[in-house]
Scaffold this motif. Sequence first.
Motif, PDB file in Angstrom:
ATOM      1  N   UNK A   1       0.228   8.453 -11.928  1.00  0.00           N
ATOM      2  CA  UNK A   1      -0.052   7.373 -11.106  1.00  0.00           C
ATOM      3  C   UNK A   1       1.347   6.427 -11.392  1.00  0.00           C
ATOM      4  N   UNK A   2       1.902   6.521 -12.645  1.00  0.00           N
ATOM      5  CA  UNK A   2       3.245   5.821 -12.790  1.00  0.00           C
ATOM      6  C   UNK A   2       4.494   6.455 -12.016  1.00  0.00           C
ATOM      7  N   UNK A   3       4.240   7.814 -11.871  1.00  0.00           N
ATOM      8  CA  UNK A   3       5.499   8.559 -11.076  1.00  0.00           C
ATOM      9  C   UNK A   3       5.423   8.039  -9.559  1.00  0.00           C
ATOM     10  N   UNK A   4       4.121   8.113  -9.257  1.00  0.00           N
ATOM     11  CA  UNK A   4       3.938   7.704  -7.645  1.00  0.00           C
ATOM     12  C   UNK A   4       4.403   6.286  -7.432  1.00  0.00           C
TER      13      UNK A   4
ATOM     14  N   UNK B   1      -5.781   1.116  -7.249  1.00  0.00           N
ATOM     15  CA  UNK B   1      -5.546  -0.225  -6.471  1.00  0.00           C
ATOM     16  C   UNK B   1      -4.265   0.122  -5.696  1.00  0.00           C
ATOM     17  N   UNK B   2      -3.970  -0.159  -4.335  1.00  0.00           N
ATOM     18  CA  UNK B   2      -2.896   0.147  -3.940  1.00  0.00           C
ATOM     19  C   UNK B   2      -2.561   1.398  -3.027  1.00  0.00           C
ATOM     20  N   UNK B   3      -3.282   2.392  -3.464  1.00  0.00           N
ATOM     21  CA  UNK B   3      -3.075   3.732  -3.003  1.00  0.00           C
ATOM     22  C   UNK B   3      -3.752   4.143  -1.821  1.00  0.00           C
ATOM     23  N   UNK B   4      -3.347   4.676  -0.708  1.00  0.00           N
ATOM     24  CA  UNK B   4      -4.150   5.158   0.329  1.00  0.00           C
ATOM     25  C   UNK B   4      -3.806   6.768   0.406  1.00  0.00           C
ATOM     26  N   UNK B   5      -4.937   7.651   0.383  1.00  0.00           N
ATOM     27  CA  UNK B   5      -4.551   8.893   0.218  1.00  0.00           C
ATOM     28  C   UNK B   5      -5.010   9.523   1.691  1.00  0.00           C
ATOM     29  N   UNK B   6      -3.939  10.444   2.181  1.00  0.00           N
ATOM     30  CA  UNK B   6      -3.993  11.352   3.262  1.00  0.00           C
ATOM     31  C   UNK B   6      -5.071  12.574   2.909  1.00  0.00           C
ATOM     32  N   UNK B   7      -5.475  13.136   3.999  1.00  0.00           N
ATOM     33  CA  UNK B   7      -6.084  14.686   3.746  1.00  0.00           C
ATOM     34  C   UNK B   7      -5.290  15.394   2.806  1.00  0.00           C
ATOM     35  N   UNK B   8      -5.774  16.201   1.978  1.00  0.00           N
ATOM     36  CA  UNK B   8      -5.106  17.338   0.999  1.00  0.00           C
ATOM     37  C   UNK B   8      -4.554  18.402   2.094  1.00  0.00           C
ATOM     38  N   UNK B   9      -3.193  18.674   1.827  1.00  0.00           N
ATOM     39  CA  UNK B   9      -2.423  19.902   2.399  1.00  0.00           C
ATOM     40  C   UNK B   9      -2.726  21.273   1.566  1.00  0.00           C
TER      41      UNK B   9
ATOM     42  N   UNK C   1       0.828  -1.201  -0.124  1.00  0.00           N
ATOM     43  CA  UNK C   1       0.055  -0.087   0.133  1.00  0.00           C
ATOM     44  C   UNK C   1       0.978   1.078  -0.194  1.00  0.00           C
ATOM     45  N   UNK C   2       0.677   2.218  -0.906  1.00  0.00           N
ATOM     46  CA  UNK C   2       1.421   3.293  -1.052  1.00  0.00           C
ATOM     47  C   UNK C   2       0.479   4.609  -0.315  1.00  0.00           C
ATOM     48  N   UNK C   3       1.029   5.131   0.705  1.00  0.00           N
ATOM     49  CA  UNK C   3       0.259   6.145   1.154  1.00  0.00           C
ATOM     50  C   UNK C   3       0.840   7.799   0.651  1.00  0.00           C
ATOM     51  N   UNK C   4      -0.168   8.492   0.127  1.00  0.00           N
ATOM     52  CA  UNK C   4      -0.024   9.301  -0.812  1.00  0.00           C
ATOM     53  C   UNK C   4      -0.451  10.588  -0.110  1.00  0.00           C
TER      54      UNK C   4
ATOM     55  N   UNK D   1       3.606   9.640   4.935  1.00  0.00           N
ATOM     56  CA  UNK D   1       3.310   8.971   3.721  1.00  0.00           C
ATOM     57  C   UNK D   1       4.629   8.455   3.222  1.00  0.00           C
ATOM     58  N   UNK D   2       4.209   7.643   2.043  1.00  0.00           N
ATOM     59  CA  UNK D   2       5.340   7.154   1.455  1.00  0.00           C
ATOM     60  C   UNK D   2       5.905   8.169   0.226  1.00  0.00           C
ATOM     61  N   UNK D   3       4.877   8.664  -0.170  1.00  0.00           N
ATOM     62  CA  UNK D   3       5.020   9.732  -1.388  1.00  0.00           C
ATOM     63  C   UNK D   3       4.439  11.139  -1.165  1.00  0.00           C
ATOM     64  N   UNK D   4       4.988  12.217  -1.549  1.00  0.00           N
ATOM     65  CA  UNK D   4       4.292  13.578  -1.330  1.00  0.00           C
ATOM     66  C   UNK D   4       4.198  14.290  -2.965  1.00  0.00           C
TER      67      UNK D   4
END
Length: 216
Positions: free
Chosen positions: A112-115, A25-33, A1-4, A48-51
């Motif tokens: 998506x690919x970049x993330x 699939x496999x993405x978990x989104x945090x609240x927007x900043x 799971x990638x937290x973004x 998060x794994x990715x910002x």
Amino acid sequence: MVRLLIVDDHIAVAESLHALLSREPGFELTPIAPDAETALRIVRETEPDVVLMDQGLPGMSGTDAVARVLAIRPATAVIMFSGSMTEDDLVTAVESGIRGYVPKGARAADVVSAVRRAAAGEILLAPDELTRLLRRSRERSRQRLERDRQVASLTPREREVLRLMAKAQDVPAISDALGITAHTARGYIQNILEKLQAHSRLEAVIRANELGLVEQ
């Protein structure tokens, strides 16, 4: 799971992207900043794994925020996600530790690919682009060192003379203001021109302004 985490003050854009990526699939989104300070808080809370970081944020810029994010969580992959970035912005971001840059006009599939690639540890910059940015980074470092050298080379008295030159004072006025002879004042001016590598008094004043030695 990638937290973004998406960091963008354009709420409509951020919400649209958030909705799109949350269905992947496999993405978990945090609240927007919507700004850097909120982003830093969310990074602390959610790790998060990715910002995806916009550049033009209110207050602290995206490039300035990158180092702060990585200081909190070094394992996070930061991707600059912006509509417009200058080369200097990109160099600063690379120096701060980004994984890459994706323009806001990119296709959804490319985002998506970049993330996914960033989460996997890849650097998203092409080798030739990375080489060019690193070369520019070294050039900026040399320029900073040269500026520091020039500033350090000026004596306190030469700085006083330079400030008076910036006020369009001529040699007699400088002499009177500092209680020195015209010959001595000319000597200081010549030293200043040589140290700042300037060919005229005006060029010296412009150079001093760039170095932050005189008030604008």
